[in-house]
Design a protein around this motif. Structure first.
Motif, PDB file in Angstrom:
ATOM      1  N   ARG A 157       0.904  -1.209   0.246  1.00 40.44           N
ATOM      2  CA  ARG A 157       0.093   0.083   0.259  1.00 40.44           C
ATOM      3  C   ARG A 157       0.872   1.212   0.222  1.00 40.44           C
ATOM      4  O   ARG A 157       1.947   1.220   0.709  1.00 40.44           O
ATOM      5  CB  ARG A 157      -0.918  -0.021   1.100  1.00 40.44           C
ATOM      6  CG  ARG A 157      -1.820   1.169   1.315  1.00 40.44           C
ATOM      7  CD  ARG A 157      -2.700   1.109   2.583  1.00 40.44           C
ATOM      8  NE  ARG A 157      -3.888   2.136   2.522  1.00 40.44           N
ATOM      9  CZ  ARG A 157      -4.921   2.195   2.144  1.00 40.44           C
ATOM     10  NH1 ARG A 157      -5.387   1.321   1.539  1.00 40.44           N
ATOM     11  NH2 ARG A 157      -5.632   3.130   2.144  1.00 40.44           N
ATOM     12  N   ARG A 163       1.605   8.441  -2.663  1.00 41.11           N
ATOM     13  CA  ARG A 163       0.150   8.723  -3.639  1.00 41.11           C
ATOM     14  C   ARG A 163       0.442  10.177  -4.054  1.00 41.11           C
ATOM     15  O   ARG A 163      -0.054  10.508  -5.410  1.00 41.11           O
ATOM     16  CB  ARG A 163      -0.904   8.622  -2.843  1.00 41.11           C
ATOM     17  CG  ARG A 163      -1.306   7.127  -2.346  1.00 41.11           C
ATOM     18  CD  ARG A 163      -2.635   7.006  -1.695  1.00 41.11           C
ATOM     19  NE  ARG A 163      -2.940   5.634  -1.532  1.00 41.11           N
ATOM     20  CZ  ARG A 163      -4.156   5.413  -1.084  1.00 41.11           C
ATOM     21  NH1 ARG A 163      -4.977   6.089  -0.874  1.00 41.11           N
ATOM     22  NH2 ARG A 163      -4.539   3.865  -0.795  1.00 41.11           N
ATOM     23  N   LEU A 180      -3.298   0.563 -16.126  1.00 39.79           N
ATOM     24  CA  LEU A 180      -2.889  -0.123 -14.785  1.00 39.79           C
ATOM     25  C   LEU A 180      -3.005  -1.729 -14.991  1.00 39.79           C
ATOM     26  O   LEU A 180      -3.947  -2.455 -15.431  1.00 39.79           O
ATOM     27  CB  LEU A 180      -3.993   0.272 -13.571  1.00 39.79           C
ATOM     28  CG  LEU A 180      -4.015   1.813 -13.398  1.00 39.79           C
ATOM     29  CD1 LEU A 180      -5.389   2.311 -14.266  1.00 39.79           C
ATOM     30  CD2 LEU A 180      -4.364   1.759 -11.928  1.00 39.79           C
ATOM     31  N   LYS A 186      -6.706  -5.098  -6.795  1.00 42.48           N
ATOM     32  CA  LYS A 186      -5.836  -3.660  -6.393  1.00 42.48           C
ATOM     33  C   LYS A 186      -5.813  -2.857  -7.702  1.00 42.48           C
ATOM     34  O   LYS A 186      -6.263  -1.490  -7.455  1.00 42.48           O
ATOM     35  CB  LYS A 186      -4.330  -4.082  -6.435  1.00 42.48           C
ATOM     36  CG  LYS A 186      -3.384  -3.015  -6.058  1.00 42.48           C
ATOM     37  CD  LYS A 186      -2.046  -3.436  -5.784  1.00 42.48           C
ATOM     38  CE  LYS A 186      -1.257  -2.136  -5.196  1.00 42.48           C
ATOM     39  NZ  LYS A 186       0.282  -2.615  -4.979  1.00 42.48           N
ATOM     40  N   GLN A 187      -5.921  -3.131  -8.964  1.00 41.07           N
ATOM     41  CA  GLN A 187      -5.912  -2.273 -10.015  1.00 41.07           C
ATOM     42  C   GLN A 187      -7.203  -1.495 -10.100  1.00 41.07           C
ATOM     43  O   GLN A 187      -7.330  -0.402 -10.621  1.00 41.07           O
ATOM     44  CB  GLN A 187      -5.576  -2.917 -11.263  1.00 41.07           C
ATOM     45  CG  GLN A 187      -6.678  -3.988 -11.760  1.00 41.07           C
ATOM     46  CD  GLN A 187      -6.021  -4.814 -12.850  1.00 41.07           C
ATOM     47  OE1 GLN A 187      -5.049  -4.555 -13.527  1.00 41.07           O
ATOM     48  NE2 GLN A 187      -6.781  -5.766 -13.520  1.00 41.07           N
ATOM     49  N   ARG A 189      -9.188  -0.998  -7.566  1.00 39.36           N
ATOM     50  CA  ARG A 189      -9.381   0.117  -6.540  1.00 39.36           C
ATOM     51  C   ARG A 189      -8.648   1.400  -6.860  1.00 39.36           C
ATOM     52  O   ARG A 189      -8.805   2.394  -6.654  1.00 39.36           O
ATOM     53  CB  ARG A 189      -8.860  -0.676  -5.121  1.00 39.36           C
ATOM     54  CG  ARG A 189      -9.840  -1.676  -4.593  1.00 39.36           C
ATOM     55  CD  ARG A 189      -9.066  -2.225  -3.441  1.00 39.36           C
ATOM     56  NE  ARG A 189     -10.058  -3.381  -3.134  1.00 39.36           N
ATOM     57  CZ  ARG A 189      -9.862  -4.621  -2.394  1.00 39.36           C
ATOM     58  NH1 ARG A 189      -8.363  -4.905  -2.306  1.00 39.36           N
ATOM     59  NH2 ARG A 189     -10.739  -5.474  -2.156  1.00 39.36           N
ATOM     60  N   GLU A 190      -7.224   1.034  -7.362  1.00 38.85           N
ATOM     61  CA  GLU A 190      -6.574   2.390  -7.634  1.00 38.85           C
ATOM     62  C   GLU A 190      -7.064   3.026  -8.802  1.00 38.85           C
ATOM     63  O   GLU A 190      -6.917   4.280  -8.930  1.00 38.85           O
ATOM     64  CB  GLU A 190      -4.950   1.485  -8.269  1.00 38.85           C
ATOM     65  CG  GLU A 190      -4.164   1.182  -6.758  1.00 38.85           C
ATOM     66  CD  GLU A 190      -4.015   2.178  -5.921  1.00 38.85           C
ATOM     67  OE1 GLU A 190      -3.164   3.102  -6.262  1.00 38.85           O
ATOM     68  OE2 GLU A 190      -4.655   2.238  -4.843  1.00 38.85           O
ATOM     69  N   ARG A 193      -9.406   5.157  -7.463  1.00 36.76           N
ATOM     70  CA  ARG A 193      -9.128   6.375  -6.593  1.00 36.76           C
ATOM     71  C   ARG A 193      -8.653   7.262  -7.236  1.00 36.76           C
ATOM     72  O   ARG A 193      -8.730   8.407  -7.124  1.00 36.76           O
ATOM     73  CB  ARG A 193      -8.001   5.585  -5.713  1.00 36.76           C
ATOM     74  CG  ARG A 193      -7.123   6.495  -4.708  1.00 36.76           C
ATOM     75  CD  ARG A 193      -6.103   6.063  -4.174  1.00 36.76           C
ATOM     76  NE  ARG A 193      -4.893   5.437  -4.778  1.00 36.76           N
ATOM     77  CZ  ARG A 193      -3.904   6.466  -5.156  1.00 36.76           C
ATOM     78  NH1 ARG A 193      -3.972   7.594  -4.817  1.00 36.76           N
ATOM     79  NH2 ARG A 193      -3.126   5.774  -5.975  1.00 36.76           N
ATOM     80  N   LEU A 194      -7.801   6.861  -8.304  1.00 35.27           N
ATOM     81  CA  LEU A 194      -7.232   7.943  -9.354  1.00 35.27           C
ATOM     82  C   LEU A 194      -8.119   8.785 -10.092  1.00 35.27           C
ATOM     83  O   LEU A 194      -8.131   9.792 -10.323  1.00 35.27           O
ATOM     84  CB  LEU A 194      -6.148   7.439  -9.853  1.00 35.27           C
ATOM     85  CG  LEU A 194      -4.664   6.875  -9.331  1.00 35.27           C
ATOM     86  CD1 LEU A 194      -3.966   6.095 -10.083  1.00 35.27           C
ATOM     87  CD2 LEU A 194      -4.240   7.955  -9.015  1.00 35.27           C
TER      88      LEU A 194
END
Length: 266
Positions: A157, A163, A180, A186-187, A189-190, A193-194
């Motif tokens: 993380r 970040r 990504l 994980k990808q 969620r990222e 987020r982004l």
């Protein structure tokens, strides 16, 4: 002289409780490029695009956070052939495409088609060695593609400082599409987020980096077309993928069946 009417937009249908845009691979490429070229992009939140297969939807069935971000995503595409088959079975009244939107093909298609308009790409994921091989392969296949940044994040993380630095690098690159390759979930969620932080298109493409770079073998077309890519990948990486297959596939079937039952009331 008559003017042809514009094609109807692809249907969005629920699969295991997640809205899936049932489009063709060509439509998916055009949609990503349209999102990237939006003249109002600078004033908009980002657009997160998720390539959903049986395992993605199985995880979402047990993870309320993942389920929520997929329900609120800009675009969910049917990456798995099982997802395509489930949608065509459940939504038999709709004329849905029989072909999936395969992550590596979407990646290559957007790189190719974006050369003419100078779309700017950023690569996020993989090891430094795999990223170097990927960039070399992109340059060989698509000399006009603009890769304006690439980074291999740590397998943990990120801190808030990391970040913030990542956001600054992406912003400074003036990237339009961030790819990504961080693995599911994980990808996803990222990407979400982004997308909330940057006015870019973020596409979670799974193992596309490894396949395109040649770091991992890819299933032959006949296995992909018959929904057997999972078997090829399981034989290639049994220790890493056994749970994805033995747990993920049955869970997806149950989730898709539950969604169908809730929709029909039967």
């Amino acid at each position: 002289m008559t003017t042809a009417e514009p094609a109807a937009p692809p249907a969005v249908v629920p699969c295991a409780g997640v809205p899936i845009t049932a489009c063709t691979p060509r439509q998916a490429v055009r949609t990503v490029l349209r999102l990237a070229a939006d003249p109002a992009r600078a004033g908009l939140p980002g657009s997160d695009v998720h390539l959903c297969n049986a395992y993605t939807l199985a995880l979402a069935d047990t993870d309320t956070v993942l389920h929520g971000l997929l329900r609120n995503a800009a675009l969910n595409l049917p990456d798995g052939q099982g997802v395509v088959w489930a949608n065509r079975l459940v939504h038999r009244g709709c004329d849905l495409p029989a072909q999936r939107v395969y992550g590596p093909d979407l990646f290559l298609g957007v790189l190719d088609a974006g050369q003419a308009s100078g779309v700017r790409h950023y690569l996020l994921g993989g090891t430094p060695q795999a990223l170097a091989a990927l960039q070399a392969e992109i340059a060989r296949r698509f000399p006009g593609a603009l890769v304006v940044g690439a980074e291999s994040p740590p397998f943990r993380r990120l801190t808030e400082q990391e970040r913030a630095a990542q956001r600054e690098r992406i912003t400074a690159s003036r990237a339009q599409v961030v790819w990504l390759g961080l693995g599911t979930p994980k990808q996803d969620r990222e990407a979400a987020r982004l997308a909330a932080e940057l006015p870019v298109v973020l596409v979670a493409v799974g193992a596309a980096f490894d396949f395109v770079s040649g770091s991992k073998p890819q299933a032959p077309p006949w296995m992909q077309n018959h929904g057997l890519e999972w078997l090829f990948r399981l034989c290639s990486e049994p220790r890493r993928l056994w749970r994805r297959v033995l747990w993920g596939h049955p869970r997806f079937v149950l989730a898709a069946a539950r969604g169908a039952r809730n929709r029909t009331g039967r």
